[in-house]
Design an enzyme around this catalytic site. Structure first.
Site, mmCIF file in Angstrom:
data_model
loop_
_atom_site.group_PDB
_atom_site.id
_atom_site.type_symbol
_atom_site.label_atom_id
_atom_site.label_comp_id
_atom_site.label_asym_id
_atom_site.label_seq_id
_atom_site.Cartn_x
_atom_site.Cartn_y
_atom_site.Cartn_z
ATOM 1 C CG ASP A 17 -2.154 -1.015 1.198
ATOM 2 O OD1 ASP A 17 -2.414 -1.202 0.107
ATOM 3 O OD2 ASP A 17 -2.464 -1.403 2.289
ATOM 4 N NE ARG A 97 -1.308 2.390 13.005
ATOM 5 C CZ ARG A 97 -0.372 1.499 12.765
ATOM 6 N NH1 ARG A 97 0.860 1.418 13.237
ATOM 7 N NH2 ARG A 97 -0.661 0.494 12.053
ATOM 8 C CG ASP A 126 -4.100 1.542 12.813
ATOM 9 O OD1 ASP A 126 -4.232 1.739 14.183
ATOM 10 O OD2 ASP A 126 -3.986 0.676 12.267
ATOM 11 C CB SER A 178 -3.899 -7.340 7.719
ATOM 12 O OG SER A 178 -3.590 -6.172 8.264
HETATM 13 N N1 ARG Z 1 -7.612 -3.855 16.164
HETATM 14 C C1 ARG Z 1 -6.424 -3.236 16.664
HETATM 15 C C2 ARG Z 1 -6.308 -1.697 16.811
HETATM 16 O O1 ARG Z 1 -7.451 -1.034 16.294
HETATM 17 C C3 ARG Z 1 -5.137 -3.579 15.787
HETATM 18 C C4 ARG Z 1 -5.196 -3.121 14.351
HETATM 19 C C5 ARG Z 1 -4.185 -3.604 13.706
HETATM 20 N N2 ARG Z 1 -3.654 -2.537 12.581
HETATM 21 C C6 ARG Z 1 -3.578 -3.154 10.998
HETATM 22 N N3 ARG Z 1 -2.962 -2.081 10.383
HETATM 23 N N4 ARG Z 1 -3.229 -4.322 10.884
HETATM 24 O O2 ARG Z 1 -5.527 -1.344 17.478
#
Ligand code: ARG
Length: 407
Positions: A17, A97, A126, A178
């Site tokens: 991406d 993040r 995110d 992912s």
């Molecule tokens: N669900 C978790 C969160 O929102 C993990 C997210 C994982 N992110 C990713 N880009 N695969 O914190």
């Protein structure tokens, strides 16, 4: 109408991406692209990532080792807060993040850029964390989320886009998952796990061994805390990065720290999340154990309520908001007495606490014992029962009178 940007700092991971994002942003905005990658302990080859960013068309690529800062400014506060989202998830992604977004903003300001860009999808949490952080720290910067607007709807379309333009893309075996990993844990999504009834496949796990194939027997270790923060293991002082890495390896080797949960996302949907948090699991469990002996009952219980609020703040992407500052003051105060040691026995798929001690322990063996040396005043208990039960005696009398009147 699309805003115009001359220089864009793009969060870059080296994956498909964000590799496609660099040329896409450059063409779409006719802008200079700076790629930014932060090392949070994801275990990737950062020199290779930097080269790849340049090869895909970035004018400049910046890579930082953020691990110490991640631990000091984000992970340790979350440990002190006992922050587990919906009671289970130690929040490794959600903690990373705001730091990445903070660095993106800092790099943008240093280079005189007018926008930042991220590769988050429209369905996830995110995007919220990146964008709310950026707005909180530098509201004048533009924010671009190509995955919410570009025409490349599938992986195949992204690959074609790259090939057409002669952009080298990461040729990896098609991974059905992912994965987002850092020092504090790993999240694995997608593939067959989207069916809630399907057990996560064996090849999905990154940091933990299958507990059924873990070594036999067990290992005992002692974690030493000072003011709510782990500082040594088995008497050996360790910095945060080293300590967490050590525990990840140890607990991961025994298959400890696997979490399979369905959680509520900020954007309104539920998602199946499979996490691995070997070190984080041990640290949280030991830390809470020390609080059990060092905090008085009302403070311990009050803190548990705040933990939930604090975890939601992290999850919801509002780390840099004023409420966290306020809660932080309470939490830091509560941690002044969280010093001591916790002993844990780790075996296949399991970690058990076997001992705890602290100079600030409120446990009084003389008061607690049922053997010789009991200092508890038995008679005082009778008086306490009288008063504590007084209101219930009154309630009983009123109920009896009402029953007589009705009957
Ligand atoms: N669900 C978790 C969160 O929102 C993990 C997210 C994982 N992110 C990713 N880009 N695969 O914190």
């Amino acid at each position: 109408m699309t805003r115009r940007y001359k220089k864009i700092v793009c969060a870059y991971s080296g994956g498909l991406d964000t590799s496609v994002m660099i040329p896409w942003l450059r063409d779409r905005y006719d802008a200079e692209i700076i790629a930014y990658t932060g090392d949070l302990g994801q275990g990737e080859d950062l020199a290779a990532i930097r080269r790849k960013a340049i090869d895909t068309g970035a004018a400049h690529a910046e890579v930082d080792d953020l691990r110490e800062r991640f631990v000091r400014e984000f992970i340790w506060p979350a440990v002190k807060a006992s922050a587990l989202y919906e009671g289970l998830y130690p929040l490794h992604t959600a903690l990373g993040r705001p730091l990445l977004a903070q660095r993106l903003v800092e790099v943008a300001l240093e280079h005189g850029a007018d926008a930042i860009a991220h590769g988050c999808t429209a369905k996830g949490n995110d995007q919220v964390r990146f964008e709310i952080t950026a707005r909180a720290l530098a509201p004048q910067l533009g924010i671009i989320a190509p995955l919410r607007e570009w025409e490349l709807l599938t992986r195949e379309a992204e690959v074609d886009y790259a090939i057409e333009r002669g952009i080298p893309i990461p040729i990896t075996r098609e991974k059905p998952y992912s994965i987002d990993q850092n020092l504090w844990g790993c999240a694995i999504e997608c593939g067959e796990m989207e069916d809630l009834w399907t057990e996560p496949p064996a090849d999905a796990w990154q940091m933990t061994k299958d507990p059924s194939n873990a070594p036999r027997g067990s290992v005992e270790l002692i974690i030493h805390f000072e003011r709510g923060i782990p500082v040594a293991i088995d008497g050996r002082p360790m910095g945060g990065v080293e300590l967490i890495t050590y525990l990840n390896d140890l607990a991961g080797g025994f298959g400890v720290g696997r979490i399979d949960m369905v959680e509520n996302r900020v954007v309104g949907l539920k998602s199946r999340e499979v996490y691995e948090a070997p070190g984080a699991s041990l640290i949280h469990m030991a830390h809470t154990e020390l609080e059990r002996i060092c905090l008085d009952r009302p403070t311990f219980n009050y803190k548990r309520k705040l933990s939930q609020d604090y975890a939601n703040i992290i999850y919801d992407g509002v780390w840099f908001g004023p409420l966290r500052d306020c809660l932080q003051a309470f939490l830091d105060k509560s941690q002044e007495v969280i010093t001591g040691e916790v002993r844990i026995r780790v075996s296949a798929g399991l970690a058990r606490i076997t001992g705890r001690r602290s100079p600030y322990s409120l446990y009084d063996e003389g008061l607690a014992t049922y053997s010789e040396g009991d200092t508890f005043d038995r008679e005082a208990a009778s008086g306490f029962m009288e008063l504590y039960g007084l209101s219930y005696r009154t309630v009983a009398e009123v109920r009896r009178r009402m029953a007589r009147e009705e009957g």
